[in-house]
Write a protein that holds these residues in place. Structure first.
Motif, PDB file in Angstrom:
ATOM      1  N   UNK A  43      72.635  62.309  89.512  1.00 12.14           N
ATOM      2  CA  UNK A  43      72.193  60.931  89.328  1.00 12.14           C
ATOM      3  C   UNK A  43      72.326  60.557  87.872  1.00 12.14           C
ATOM      4  N   UNK A  44      72.243  59.256  87.609  1.00 15.74           N
ATOM      5  CA  UNK A  44      72.264  58.769  86.240  1.00 15.74           C
ATOM      6  C   UNK A  44      73.554  59.067  85.526  1.00 15.74           C
ATOM      7  N   UNK A  45      74.711  58.866  86.196  1.00 16.47           N
ATOM      8  CA  UNK A  45      75.980  59.223  85.608  1.00 16.47           C
ATOM      9  C   UNK A  45      76.456  58.153  84.655  1.00 16.47           C
ATOM     10  N   UNK A  46      76.870  58.575  83.482  1.00 19.39           N
ATOM     11  CA  UNK A  46      77.396  57.625  82.516  1.00 19.39           C
ATOM     12  C   UNK A  46      78.859  57.365  82.745  1.00 19.39           C
ATOM     13  N   UNK A 102      85.760  58.139  94.168  1.00 15.39           N
ATOM     14  CA  UNK A 102      84.311  58.259  94.026  1.00 15.39           C
ATOM     15  C   UNK A 102      83.951  59.252  92.937  1.00 15.39           C
ATOM     16  N   UNK A 103      84.793  60.255  92.742  1.00 19.68           N
ATOM     17  CA  UNK A 103      84.583  61.257  91.701  1.00 19.68           C
ATOM     18  C   UNK A 103      85.943  61.774  91.262  1.00 19.68           C
ATOM     19  N   UNK A 104      85.969  62.465  90.136  1.00 21.16           N
ATOM     20  CA  UNK A 104      87.199  63.098  89.684  1.00 21.16           C
ATOM     21  C   UNK A 104      86.824  64.360  88.927  1.00 21.16           C
ATOM     22  N   UNK A 105      87.815  65.214  88.659  1.00 23.26           N
ATOM     23  CA  UNK A 105      87.535  66.520  88.071  1.00 23.26           C
ATOM     24  C   UNK A 105      87.538  66.495  86.555  1.00 23.26           C
ATOM     25  N   UNK A 113      81.280  61.914  88.294  1.00 23.63           N
ATOM     26  CA  UNK A 113      81.169  60.669  89.060  1.00 23.63           C
ATOM     27  C   UNK A 113      82.100  59.585  88.529  1.00 23.63           C
ATOM     28  N   UNK A 114      82.638  58.807  89.448  1.00 27.12           N
ATOM     29  CA  UNK A 114      83.431  57.643  89.079  1.00 27.12           C
ATOM     30  C   UNK A 114      82.836  56.417  89.800  1.00 27.12           C
ATOM     31  N   UNK A 116      81.187  56.558  92.466  1.00 25.48           N
ATOM     32  CA  UNK A 116      79.864  57.012  92.909  1.00 25.48           C
ATOM     33  C   UNK A 116      78.937  57.074  91.707  1.00 25.48           C
ATOM     34  N   UNK A 117      77.749  56.515  91.856  1.00 29.81           N
ATOM     35  CA  UNK A 117      76.744  56.615  90.799  1.00 29.81           C
ATOM     36  C   UNK A 117      75.911  57.880  90.952  1.00 29.81           C
ATOM     37  N   UNK A 118      75.700  58.306  92.200  1.00 31.92           N
ATOM     38  CA  UNK A 118      74.956  59.534  92.459  1.00 31.92           C
ATOM     39  C   UNK A 118      75.211  59.995  93.881  1.00 31.92           C
ATOM     40  N   UNK A 119      74.910  61.273  94.130  1.00 32.60           N
ATOM     41  CA  UNK A 119      75.013  61.832  95.471  1.00 32.60           C
ATOM     42  C   UNK A 119      73.857  62.800  95.687  1.00 32.60           C
TER      43      UNK A 119
END
Length: 538
Positions: A43-46, A102-105, A113-114, A116-119
């Motif tokens: 959560x709380x991804x910048x 939604x995400x990347x490596x 996260x991209x 997606x803000x959280x999972x």
């Protein structure tokens, strides 16, 4: 298509922006299979800018404006703007500019996260709730849960051959649902601790609900389309409302240049500012000239020999261990990679999350190798090593290893194969072959290549107890416990596996001297590879 596969690219049209050349042979590390690396809850991804020490050049404050021209090997009429069909490096770079996942490596192959803000998983790890950040498509419409579900269902259409179909297989898309406009509940077919890696899978881009034609694609990426001429040029313009901040560049242009010589000459001649995929020899020749900058992306490609463990002579683990001890890895890196890489230790993923870095570095030990071969009744062993010019360094490495093996009494006959069919040829036939793989999480490597039913199991490593360890790791929520399980699997592969991993090659790009913000710590196919929204012209 998996990371060890290659693409044959037709020559671009004669009026290409950069002089056309011969087709390029390379690899593109796709992420196939449900996968492995991230916090179970995030959560709380910048925002996703490059790290402070990751950009090339002299740093300084980013400047806005200008057009950057990037030379990639083209694919002629095979090039596409459909991000779910992308298989060429040029396609992948365009998709990254136009669309989002939604995400990347990250550089260590953990998911960042991209969209997606959280999972968040449930206790059983078979249901994951994903919350979207506020983001908009190029037409101003918000990215919603309906767009995500449409995109994933499109990718998994059984009548289509989309790249990331296998990656999304663990998701039960019939049961998954939109909780609200920005929340998706993904239901899985089985417990999957590494579910965030599925969100980061190669090609798993989000497109607007209902989009099937990509003649005029609408994405949520940092650039929007101006024009597209397959095999020649693609022009993109900055998207000012990009959720991660508008790009510094006004425009980005991809130009096709199949031969490496065309790419480096275009860079030296000022026709482009970025040249993708340069050889170590070219990089060394121009690195100290002061005319261009060379960026080396470390740990981008595993270099190995694959031994078939289900047939003689490599069905005897003593023979496999002997071959591990025959290899002089430093000589292989110097000779086959021109020093542009580092030695391997018979395991994939050096520097990546879960890598078993506590194992002793294997060194050449010809006396021990000869003793093991004698114990196995293989003192005068003769083996054919299949190789090809399908990938840089394969021919050179095969010759070097042949000479090393001769010192242990092993006769290796090197057999060159047609690059057009090499990867399919060596998957099931032969006993020993040259092999390489691009960047992917270690768990993906295990699931794609080392389980009994893995579709690209080039070493024919098939052990039910090993499969059970993998499934146990996938259903283990505690990261420390999961790390321990992956460690057990890697220790076994180190002791008796079929991959002789002798090195890890750098991926090399060249830029003009005024280009800033090109990530150094970004293996090919990670988020910051070929990422132009954080690049600027000084």
């Amino acid at each position: 298509m998996t990371a060890d596969m290659r693409e044959d690219l037709p020559a671009p049209a004669p009026d290409s922006a950069v002089p056309p050349g011969l087709r390029r042979r390379g690899f593109l590390a796709g992420a196939s299979g449900a996968a492995a690396l991230g916090a179970l809850a995030l959560a709380g991804c910048g925002s996703g800018g490059t790290s402070e020490d990751a950009s090339s050049g002299d740093g300084g404050k980013p400047q806005r404006g200008g057009t950057l021209r990037a030379a990639f090997a083209g694919g002629g009429a095979n090039e596409t703007l459909d991000p779910h069909l992308a298989s060429l490096f040029s396609d992948a770079a365009r998709a990254k500019a136009l669309f989002d996942k939604l995400a990347d490596f990250d550089a260590d192959l953990t998911p960042r996260p991209r969209l997606a803000a959280k999972w968040q998983p449930n206790k059983e790890l078979d249901r994951w709730t994903v919350t979207l950040r506020e983001a908009a498509f190029h037409n101003g419409k918000p990215v919603t849960a309906a767009d995500v579900l449409f995109s994933y269902r499109r990718i998994t259409n059984p009548k289509k051959a989309f790249r990331s179909k296998a990656d999304l297989e663990p998701i039960d898309l019939k049961a998954s649902r939109a909780v609200d406009k920005r929340t998706i509940e993904f239901r899985l077919k089985r417990p999957t601790a590494e579910f965030p890696d599925i969100l980061a899978a190669f090609g798993a881009y989000i497109v607007p609900e209902g989009m099937e034609s990509f003649a005029e694609p609408v994405g949520s990426g940092p650039f929007r389309l101006v024009s597209f001429s397959p095999g020649e040029s693609t022009v993109l313009r900055r998207f000012d409302d990009y959720w991660d901040g508008a790009p510094h560049l006004d425009q980005l242009e991809f130009v096709a240049a199949n031969e490496e010589s065309a790419r480096i000459n275009a860079l030296l001649g000022g026709q482009v500012e970025y040249a993708h995929e340069l050889s170590p020899t070219t990089a060394r020749a121009h690195e100290s000239s002061g005319r261009v900058r060379i960026v080396r992306l470390k740990n981008s490609a595993m270099q190995a020999f694959a031994m078939k463990t289900d047939r003689p002579p490599f069905d005897d683990k003593r023979v496999r261990e002997a071959f591990f001890l025959i290899a002089d890895r430093e000589e292989l890196v110097r000779g086959a990679l021109s020093g542009a890489g580092e030695v391997g230790n018979d395991l994939f993923g050096k520097g990546y999350a879960y890598y078993a870095d506590g194992l002793p570095q294997r060194e050449q030990d010809l006396d021990r190798a000869r003793a093991l071969l004698k114990q196995a009744g293989a003192e005068h062993l003769k083996v054919t090593l299949d190789t090809s010019d399908v990938a840089s360094g394969f021919i050179e490495a095969a010759g070097i290893f042949r000479d090393q093996a001769a010192k242990a009494g092993v006769t290796i006959t090197v057999q060159n194969h047609n690059p057009d069919s090499y990867w399919s040829d060596i998957l099931d036939s032969g006993t020993l072959c040259s092999y390489r793989s691009g960047a992917m999480p270690i768990e993906m490597h295990l699931s794609q290549r080392l389980l009994t039913n893995s579709t690209t199991n080039a070493t024919k490593w098939q052990h039910k107890d090993f499969d059970a360890l993998y499934q146990q790791a996938q259903s283990t929520a505690d990261r420390a416990e999961r790390t321990a399980l992956y460690g057990r699997m890697q220790r076994r592969l180190y002791a008796e596996g079929g991959f002789l991993v002798w090195g890890f090659a750098d991926w090399i790009v060249g830029t003009a001297k005024n280009v800033r913000g090109v990530a150094h710590k970004a293996p090919a196919n990670s988020l910051d590879w070929a990422r132009f929204d954080k690049v600027w012209l000084a």
